[in-house]
Design an enzyme around this catalytic site. Structure first.
Site, mmCIF file in Angstrom:
data_model
loop_
_atom_site.group_PDB
_atom_site.id
_atom_site.type_symbol
_atom_site.label_atom_id
_atom_site.label_comp_id
_atom_site.label_asym_id
_atom_site.label_seq_id
_atom_site.Cartn_x
_atom_site.Cartn_y
_atom_site.Cartn_z
ATOM 1 N N SER A 96 0.849 -1.190 0.000
ATOM 2 C CA SER A 96 0.000 0.000 0.000
ATOM 3 C C SER A 96 0.879 1.232 0.000
ATOM 4 O O SER A 96 1.828 1.314 0.787
ATOM 5 C CB SER A 96 -0.908 0.000 1.229
ATOM 6 O OG SER A 96 -1.747 1.137 1.237
ATOM 7 N N HIS A 100 1.951 12.262 -0.720
ATOM 8 C CA HIS A 100 1.412 13.612 -0.605
ATOM 9 C C HIS A 100 2.502 14.596 -1.045
ATOM 10 O O HIS A 100 3.402 14.921 -0.270
ATOM 11 C CB HIS A 100 1.002 13.908 0.837
ATOM 12 C CG HIS A 100 -0.151 13.091 1.324
ATOM 13 N ND1 HIS A 100 -1.444 13.293 0.872
ATOM 14 C CD2 HIS A 100 -0.221 12.066 2.226
ATOM 15 C CE1 HIS A 100 -2.260 12.433 1.479
ATOM 16 N NE2 HIS A 100 -1.536 11.681 2.293
ATOM 17 N N HIS A 110 -2.657 7.198 -4.542
ATOM 18 C CA HIS A 110 -2.800 6.018 -3.683
ATOM 19 C C HIS A 110 -2.813 4.771 -4.544
ATOM 20 O O HIS A 110 -3.428 4.742 -5.622
ATOM 21 C CB HIS A 110 -4.119 6.102 -2.893
ATOM 22 C CG HIS A 110 -4.581 4.783 -2.343
ATOM 23 N ND1 HIS A 110 -5.601 4.058 -2.922
ATOM 24 C CD2 HIS A 110 -4.148 4.059 -1.279
ATOM 25 C CE1 HIS A 110 -5.786 2.945 -2.226
ATOM 26 N NE2 HIS A 110 -4.922 2.916 -1.238
ATOM 27 N N ARG A 114 -3.357 -6.415 -2.979
ATOM 28 C CA ARG A 114 -3.398 -7.305 -1.823
ATOM 29 C C ARG A 114 -3.879 -8.707 -2.219
ATOM 30 O O ARG A 114 -4.567 -8.879 -3.232
ATOM 31 C CB ARG A 114 -4.307 -6.724 -0.745
ATOM 32 C CG ARG A 114 -5.714 -6.423 -1.225
ATOM 33 C CD ARG A 114 -6.500 -5.565 -0.237
ATOM 34 N NE ARG A 114 -7.831 -5.237 -0.743
ATOM 35 C CZ ARG A 114 -8.115 -4.189 -1.500
ATOM 36 N NH1 ARG A 114 -7.153 -3.345 -1.837
ATOM 37 N NH2 ARG A 114 -9.342 -3.973 -1.921
ATOM 38 N N HIS A 149 -5.811 7.800 -16.794
ATOM 39 C CA HIS A 149 -6.819 6.803 -17.145
ATOM 40 C C HIS A 149 -6.415 5.977 -18.370
ATOM 41 O O HIS A 149 -6.784 4.789 -18.454
ATOM 42 C CB HIS A 149 -8.180 7.473 -17.337
ATOM 43 C CG HIS A 149 -8.896 7.684 -16.039
ATOM 44 N ND1 HIS A 149 -9.663 6.709 -15.448
ATOM 45 C CD2 HIS A 149 -8.900 8.746 -15.187
ATOM 46 C CE1 HIS A 149 -10.147 7.161 -14.306
ATOM 47 N NE2 HIS A 149 -9.693 8.389 -14.119
ATOM 48 N N HIS A 179 -21.212 11.773 2.613
ATOM 49 C CA HIS A 179 -21.612 12.900 3.462
ATOM 50 C C HIS A 179 -21.255 14.245 2.832
ATOM 51 O O HIS A 179 -21.783 15.279 3.230
ATOM 52 C CB HIS A 179 -20.968 12.770 4.848
ATOM 53 C CG HIS A 179 -19.480 12.894 4.858
ATOM 54 N ND1 HIS A 179 -18.649 11.911 4.361
ATOM 55 C CD2 HIS A 179 -18.655 13.887 5.299
ATOM 56 C CE1 HIS A 179 -17.387 12.291 4.508
ATOM 57 N NE2 HIS A 179 -17.366 13.485 5.077
ATOM 58 N N ARG A 264 -0.453 -2.511 13.100
ATOM 59 C CA ARG A 264 0.427 -1.475 13.638
ATOM 60 C C ARG A 264 -0.129 -0.095 13.272
ATOM 61 O O ARG A 264 -0.132 0.296 12.112
ATOM 62 C CB ARG A 264 1.833 -1.660 13.061
ATOM 63 C CG ARG A 264 2.881 -0.711 13.624
ATOM 64 C CD ARG A 264 4.252 -1.105 13.108
ATOM 65 N NE ARG A 264 5.299 -0.298 13.691
ATOM 66 C CZ ARG A 264 5.907 0.724 13.068
ATOM 67 N NH1 ARG A 264 5.523 1.060 11.847
ATOM 68 N NH2 ARG A 264 6.868 1.393 13.658
#
Length: 307
Positions: A96, A100, A110, A114, A149, A179, A264
């Site tokens: 992962s 920034h 990002h 996995r 893309h 939200h 962790r």
């Protein structure tokens, strides 16, 4: 070595190699800072290698983390989509990364890939892959979005014409803040519970996604890293980073999985930006670059068709 152990070792070797390749390329691109590595052990078995870069010339903060953990019981973040495995032991391997950048003309990025393998006592193991990558700009550039893309489409192309549209749509739907009623960024690819092909084919797809991270991101870094910027643009970047934090703490499955499995904490939260701000009822000036960004880039759209 049984078949499941062989699969785990094959995936692990690839992820560790990719971690090295990505870190080497990012250090060369930054030109000032190195990654610091922490090795850690998980309470139930396994562990990981957390690599973090701070206060670089290009990357204000970044993390490229490998983990391979063992668990006695799948947490809710995993069993919600696989209820038949509730109570089963598992192993989870992943790489992962979050970067920034300092310059607000450079997007946050990002990537996560996995592999899970789980089984209840007396049952055959069940495995699946997941992951993807997405881009979170602060100022909009059509050529960057189109490149990102197109690269995602290239990663999917050998696996079928329907794969990019399917996983692009899944990314738009997943990286969305209900939200706020807005997407986190301009999307990319997102896939989960991938097991409908043979192991080798699924693994090849995960590798294609992982191998296409650098070709997707580095050209954008090279194009934008020397762009001049103002304090007002930096302030807008910190404001928009707040949306990134909100998503990761409220909705991100990887964050929830890590917390629920006793992972962790320092490694799990390396995804958060070093500086961020929230402003009450902030509004962009009409016809400003910030307003156009909200209107033209924070929407789900077909980026490949734009000229």
């Amino acid at each position: 070595m049984d078949n499941s152990e062989s699969q785990i070792e094959t995936v692990k070797t690839y992820l560790l190699t990719l971690q090295d390749q990505i870190c080497k390329a990012l250090v060369a691109e930054d030109g000032r800072s190195e990654f610091n590595e922490d090795r850690w052990e998980h309470t139930q078995g396994g562990g990981g290698k957390t690599r973090v870069i701070n206060q670089g010339k290009v990357f204000e903060k970044g993390a490229v983390n490998f983990s391979h953990i063992h668990g006695r019981q799948l947490p809710p973040a995993a069993t919600a989509r696989n209820p038949e495995l509730a109570g089963g032991e598992f192993q989870a391997l992943g790489l992962s990364l979050v970067l920034h950048p300092l310059n607000p003309h450079l997007p946050t990025v990002h990537t996560n890939i996995r592999f899970f393998i789980a089984a209840k006592p007396g049952a055959e193991p069940v495995w699946w892959f997941g992951g993807g990558f997405d881009l979170t700009p602060y100022y909009g550039y059509v050529e960057d979005c189109r490149h990102w893309h197109q690269n995602a489409a290239n990663a999917c192309e050998p696996f079928g014409a329907d794969i990019y549209p399917r996983f692009k749509r899944a990314c738009d739907e997943y990286f969305y803040l209900p939200h706020r009623q807005e997407p986190r960024g301009i999307g990319g690819l997102f896939f989960d519970d991938l097991h409908h092909w043979e192991f080798e084919h699924c693994f090849a797809f995960m590798q294609s996604v992982g191998n296409h991270f650098l070709p997707g991101y580095l050209p954008i870094v090279q194009r934008r890293k020397h762009s001049p910027y103002t304090q007002a643009q930096r302030d807008f970047q910190c404001y928009r980073r707040g949306r990134y934090v909100e998503f990761n703490l409220l909705y991100d499955r990887g964050t929830l999985f890590g917390i629920q499995t006793g992972g962790r904490t320092e490694s799990i939260l390396t995804s958060l930006p070093p500086q961020v701000s929230w402003q009450y009822q902030w509004q962009a000036e009409p016809d400003s670059p910030e307003a156009r960004f909200h209107q033209e880039f924070l929407i789900a759209r077909d980026w490949l068709s734009l000229k």
